[in-house]
Design a protein around this motif. Sequence first.
Motif, PDB file in Angstrom:
ATOM      1  N   ASP A  20     140.143  21.415  34.015  1.00  0.00           N
ATOM      2  CA  ASP A  20     138.716  21.439  34.346  1.00  0.00           C
ATOM      3  C   ASP A  20     138.147  22.848  34.218  1.00  0.00           C
ATOM      4  OD1 ASP A  20     138.795  22.752  37.179  1.00  0.00           O
ATOM      5  OD2 ASP A  20     140.340  21.206  37.243  1.00  0.00           O
ATOM      6  N   ASP A  22     136.713  24.630  36.361  1.00  0.00           N
ATOM      7  CA  ASP A  22     137.036  25.521  37.478  1.00  0.00           C
ATOM      8  C   ASP A  22     138.357  26.250  37.224  1.00  0.00           C
ATOM      9  OD1 ASP A  22     135.319  25.505  40.136  1.00  0.00           O
ATOM     10  OD2 ASP A  22     135.111  23.528  39.234  1.00  0.00           O
ATOM     11  N   GLN A  23     139.249  25.659  36.420  1.00  0.00           N
ATOM     12  CA  GLN A  23     140.480  26.373  36.038  1.00  0.00           C
ATOM     13  C   GLN A  23     140.182  27.337  34.897  1.00  0.00           C
ATOM     14  OE1 GLN A  23     142.509  25.773  38.409  1.00  0.00           O
ATOM     15  NE2 GLN A  23     141.135  24.078  38.904  1.00  0.00           N
ATOM     16  N   LYS A  31     128.951  34.837  38.918  1.00  0.00           N
ATOM     17  CA  LYS A  31     127.825  35.576  39.506  1.00  0.00           C
ATOM     18  C   LYS A  31     127.240  36.594  38.547  1.00  0.00           C
ATOM     19  CE  LYS A  31     129.723  34.942  44.121  1.00  0.00           C
ATOM     20  NZ  LYS A  31     130.052  35.564  45.404  1.00  0.00           N
ATOM     21  N   SER A  82     129.194  22.110  34.224  1.00  0.00           N
ATOM     22  CA  SER A  82     128.503  22.373  32.958  1.00  0.00           C
ATOM     23  C   SER A  82     128.545  23.838  32.567  1.00  0.00           C
ATOM     24  CB  SER A  82     127.047  21.918  33.076  1.00  0.00           C
ATOM     25  OG  SER A  82     126.376  22.694  34.064  1.00  0.00           O
ATOM     26  N   ILE A 106     130.112  17.676  28.115  1.00  0.00           N
ATOM     27  CA  ILE A 106     129.291  18.883  28.234  1.00  0.00           C
ATOM     28  C   ILE A 106     130.049  20.082  27.670  1.00  0.00           C
ATOM     29  CG2 ILE A 106     127.910  20.375  29.765  1.00  0.00           C
ATOM     30  CD1 ILE A 106     127.741  18.128  31.771  1.00  0.00           C
TER      31      ILE A 106
ATOM     32  N   VAL B  42     122.588  30.337  38.874  1.00  0.00           N
ATOM     33  CA  VAL B  42     123.884  30.606  38.237  1.00  0.00           C
ATOM     34  C   VAL B  42     123.869  30.400  36.722  1.00  0.00           C
ATOM     35  CG1 VAL B  42     126.322  29.916  38.177  1.00  0.00           C
ATOM     36  CG2 VAL B  42     125.152  30.144  40.364  1.00  0.00           C
ATOM     37  N   THR B  43     123.166  29.363  36.255  1.00  0.00           N
ATOM     38  CA  THR B  43     123.263  29.014  34.835  1.00  0.00           C
ATOM     39  C   THR B  43     122.023  29.370  34.028  1.00  0.00           C
ATOM     40  OG1 THR B  43     122.520  26.791  35.393  1.00  0.00           O
ATOM     41  CG2 THR B  43     124.898  27.125  35.248  1.00  0.00           C
ATOM     42  N   VAL B  85     125.784  37.316  50.674  1.00  0.00           N
ATOM     43  CA  VAL B  85     127.170  37.703  50.927  1.00  0.00           C
ATOM     44  C   VAL B  85     127.649  38.911  50.129  1.00  0.00           C
ATOM     45  CG1 VAL B  85     128.165  36.059  49.291  1.00  0.00           C
ATOM     46  CG2 VAL B  85     129.473  36.741  51.288  1.00  0.00           C
ATOM     47  N   SER B  89     125.794  38.477  44.012  1.00  0.00           N
ATOM     48  CA  SER B  89     124.970  37.295  44.306  1.00  0.00           C
ATOM     49  C   SER B  89     123.521  37.697  44.515  1.00  0.00           C
ATOM     50  CB  SER B  89     125.475  36.584  45.565  1.00  0.00           C
ATOM     51  OG  SER B  89     126.749  36.056  45.350  1.00  0.00           O
ATOM     52  N   ASP B 138     123.451  22.099  35.348  1.00  0.00           N
ATOM     53  CA  ASP B 138     124.305  21.736  36.473  1.00  0.00           C
ATOM     54  C   ASP B 138     124.778  20.302  36.265  1.00  0.00           C
ATOM     55  OD1 ASP B 138     124.559  22.792  39.662  1.00  0.00           O
ATOM     56  OD2 ASP B 138     124.920  20.669  39.261  1.00  0.00           O
ATOM     57  N   SER B 139     126.071  20.099  36.303  1.00  0.00           N
ATOM     58  CA  SER B 139     126.604  18.790  35.921  1.00  0.00           C
ATOM     59  C   SER B 139     126.195  17.674  36.883  1.00  0.00           C
ATOM     60  CB  SER B 139     128.129  18.853  35.822  1.00  0.00           C
ATOM     61  OG  SER B 139     128.685  19.241  37.054  1.00  0.00           O
ATOM     62  N   ILE B 421     131.243  24.790  46.287  1.00  0.00           N
ATOM     63  CA  ILE B 421     131.617  25.623  45.124  1.00  0.00           C
ATOM     64  C   ILE B 421     132.071  27.009  45.567  1.00  0.00           C
ATOM     65  CG2 ILE B 421     129.228  26.330  44.619  1.00  0.00           C
ATOM     66  CD1 ILE B 421     130.046  26.043  41.592  1.00  0.00           C
ATOM     67  N   MET B 423     130.809  29.888  46.421  1.00  0.00           N
ATOM     68  CA  MET B 423     130.306  31.123  45.803  1.00  0.00           C
ATOM     69  C   MET B 423     129.584  32.015  46.800  1.00  0.00           C
ATOM     70  SD  MET B 423     128.779  29.917  42.130  1.00  0.00           S
ATOM     71  CE  MET B 423     128.442  31.605  41.620  1.00  0.00           C
ATOM     72  N   ASN B 424     129.318  31.506  47.990  1.00  0.00           N
ATOM     73  CA  ASN B 424     128.426  32.218  48.918  1.00  0.00           C
ATOM     74  C   ASN B 424     129.158  32.762  50.135  1.00  0.00           C
ATOM     75  OD1 ASN B 424     129.049  29.923  50.320  1.00  0.00           O
ATOM     76  ND2 ASN B 424     127.023  29.748  51.250  1.00  0.00           N
ATOM     77  N   ARG B 440     134.192  17.686  44.181  1.00  0.00           N
ATOM     78  CA  ARG B 440     135.331  18.132  43.358  1.00  0.00           C
ATOM     79  C   ARG B 440     136.473  18.659  44.206  1.00  0.00           C
ATOM     80  NH1 ARG B 440     131.366  20.261  38.734  1.00  0.00           N
ATOM     81  NH2 ARG B 440     131.320  18.269  37.658  1.00  0.00           N
ATOM     82  N   PHE B 442     139.177  20.006  42.558  1.00  0.00           N
ATOM     83  CA  PHE B 442     139.960  20.792  41.597  1.00  0.00           C
ATOM     84  C   PHE B 442     140.681  21.928  42.326  1.00  0.00           C
ATOM     85  CE2 PHE B 442     136.321  19.849  38.405  1.00  0.00           C
ATOM     86  CZ  PHE B 442     136.875  18.619  38.079  1.00  0.00           C
ATOM     87  N   GLU B 443     141.777  22.385  41.753  1.00  0.00           N
ATOM     88  CA  GLU B 443     142.509  23.522  42.322  1.00  0.00           C
ATOM     89  C   GLU B 443     141.535  24.681  42.563  1.00  0.00           C
ATOM     90  OE1 GLU B 443     145.891  24.876  40.070  1.00  0.00           O
ATOM     91  OE2 GLU B 443     146.519  22.832  39.599  1.00  0.00           O
ATOM     92  N   GLY B 444     141.539  25.197  43.772  1.00  0.00           N
ATOM     93  CA  GLY B 444     140.753  26.386  44.074  1.00  0.00           C
ATOM     94  C   GLY B 444     139.256  26.186  44.150  1.00  0.00           C
ATOM     95  N   ARG B 445     138.780  24.968  43.991  1.00  0.00           N
ATOM     96  CA  ARG B 445     137.345  24.714  43.937  1.00  0.00           C
ATOM     97  C   ARG B 445     136.638  25.226  45.199  1.00  0.00           C
ATOM     98  NH1 ARG B 445     132.750  22.971  40.887  1.00  0.00           N
ATOM     99  NH2 ARG B 445     131.284  22.135  42.393  1.00  0.00           N
ATOM    100  N   LYS B 448     140.113  29.946  46.559  1.00  0.00           N
ATOM    101  CA  LYS B 448     141.405  30.077  45.888  1.00  0.00           C
ATOM    102  C   LYS B 448     142.547  29.594  46.788  1.00  0.00           C
ATOM    103  CE  LYS B 448     144.139  33.368  43.331  1.00  0.00           C
ATOM    104  NZ  LYS B 448     144.266  34.716  42.819  1.00  0.00           N
TER     105      LYS B 448
END
Lengths: 195, 477
Positions: A20, A22-23, A31, A82, A106, B42-43, B85, B89, B138-139, B421, B423-424, B440, B442-445, B448
């Motif tokens: 994914d 995130d990896q 940021k 995304s 995506i 972010v995007t 933070v 950011s 953003d997904s 996520i 990030m903050n 999600r 996912f590893e570390g989502r 970490k």
Amino acid sequence: MEPFEKLESRVVPLVADNVDTDQIIPARFLKVTDKEGLGERLFADWRYEADGSPKPDFVLNQPRHQGAQVLLAGANFGSGSSREHAPWALVDWGFKAIVARSFADIFQGNALKNGLLPIPVDAEAHAALAAALEADPAATVSIDVAAQTLTLPGGEVVEFPLDPFSKHCLLQGVDELGYLLGFEDAIAAHEARRA
Amino acid sequence: MGTSHESAGKTLFEKIWESHVVAREPERPAVLYVDLHLIHEVTSPQAFAGLEKRGLKVRRPDRTVATMDHSTPTLRRADGSLPIVDEQSAAQLEKLRANCEAFGIELFALGDPRNGIVHVVGPEQGLTQPGMTIVCGDSHTSTHGAFGALAFGIGTSQVEHVLASQCLLQRRPKTFRVTLDGQLAAGVTAKDLVLALIARIGTGGATGHVLEYAGSAIRDLDMEGRMTVCNMSIEAGAKAGLIAPDEKTFAWLEGRPRAPKGEAWAAAVERWRQLPSDEGAVFDRELAIDASALEPRLTWGTNPGMGVGIGEAVPDPSSVGDAQEKAALEKALRYMELAPGKPLLGQKIDVVFIGSCTNSRMSDLRDAARIFEGRKVPAGMRALVVPGSHEVKKQAEAEGLDRIFREAGAEWREPGCSMCIAMNGDQLSPGQYAVSTSNRNFEGRQGKGGRTFLASPPTAAAAAVTGRITDPRTLLG
């Protein structure tokens, strides 16, 4: 973008399914407000120890894979977010193409917009490439964008799908926005119709 | 009798798609018009930089709305301040503010009462409407499909395309109808329903397809539950998720700040009534699921498809034949540090996170509060409740939900994406176990080395008050 016609390269094997975004690049590296230097962060949590030193057994850290421009992944590569930072990081590391069983939508679109070619292959070709790399990690593949072919280390030629417009953009080294902006009249007409 | 083509009718997706194709050349993707472009910090910065480099303007700032959510702080200090933070950011948030000012885009900035998670505030403000095309970098933009809008996540290059042209180049996706019939049992929510679907078809199971959710279980969901279902469409790999608009949709939208008013409202509703898929419309794929058979669900692994019913055991790789599947299970169990073949019930938990664009709306908070009420978060355990927007926060406080959470020992935070996520500054420490209502695992989502079990608000709340994975049905009076 630079035109992408042909490539011969060694291949980095990272044959896991569902890798994914995130990896590929963890969220804490999102940021930034530019695209520079993300290759350093590519696969950061698989690639570095807690103290920041490289994990010697991770593929990207192995000396024999330095300079390779093709990644071999499993199925559903690039699933999840995304974030275009994922292809930016892959491209910044030096990758030009990814061979996989399949790609997340995506990610696939984002990759192509950055000159990074997703090459989906069937199970047979995938297994053949993985086996060839296991036998000889320095083996190379060649890619011909115009012909839409991937030539495996043993010489077997595998065709891959690539939509005509993405192919055009890769071969010419142009991005999509110029084409899109050419539709100004049609866009204005649509807006007038729906107003 | 019409021709077979006519009698087939059109799907909801086809109706929206066809009314938004601006142009189409042979061997080229369609030029698809975008009605609403949502933006966050972010995007978007690289997209604005691209515009500047080409000397382009934002074509329709009036169809573009920005919010700050991913990197925003949720922890208000005792002195009332809400510090961002880290400097990076802060710089990214400032970049969004400056870009919105320079290009004339409306921004729900930090501190604005309309601020919150992009997929919470879009519907809340009535910006999201049936029949629209909606995109965002953003997904989880798929969330807006709950209103019968074709909504999907895009990359930053495409954010630039939409800013410049209000259009996207798109290949037409296929259609996939999932029919969920039957009544959900008590304690089983929209989240359980969509987690069950993803476990069934896998995280790449809907790749290349737009999902349309149909059936009595979907009709019975409130709008917030429908948003939860559509939100997770991307976790099955789908291009988008759609639910046909109905009376519930219209009632939810009526009177919202950006919803049409007066005669325009009546005309809009009339138009929206034409959107649902026609009888006999043909989908490229179909799947039916019996919703009445579902129980609360949890993920155990490192993608949202690795899930089980709350009473079930996690898989045992030794019973799996396929070598690659076996390796994937082993890798996930190793990361999660879980014993194969053992049930999840009773698993010790360190943190509970209730929030995110998936489950941070009023119905989610009410569901959680019912379980928190009169109970305590055990010592050594952390529970964060993060409302999706300031609007949600205000309403929850008016209903006294914040008091229930605080009295139970949970932290009642400011709105934002927060620990979904990480990030903050809201994040797990390495090795911690969390039950999260986010999307999600996912590893570390969530930080970490952190380990996430995805679940519904009731299941998360049950973990918060017991310190362990607990069936929420045992705590419902």
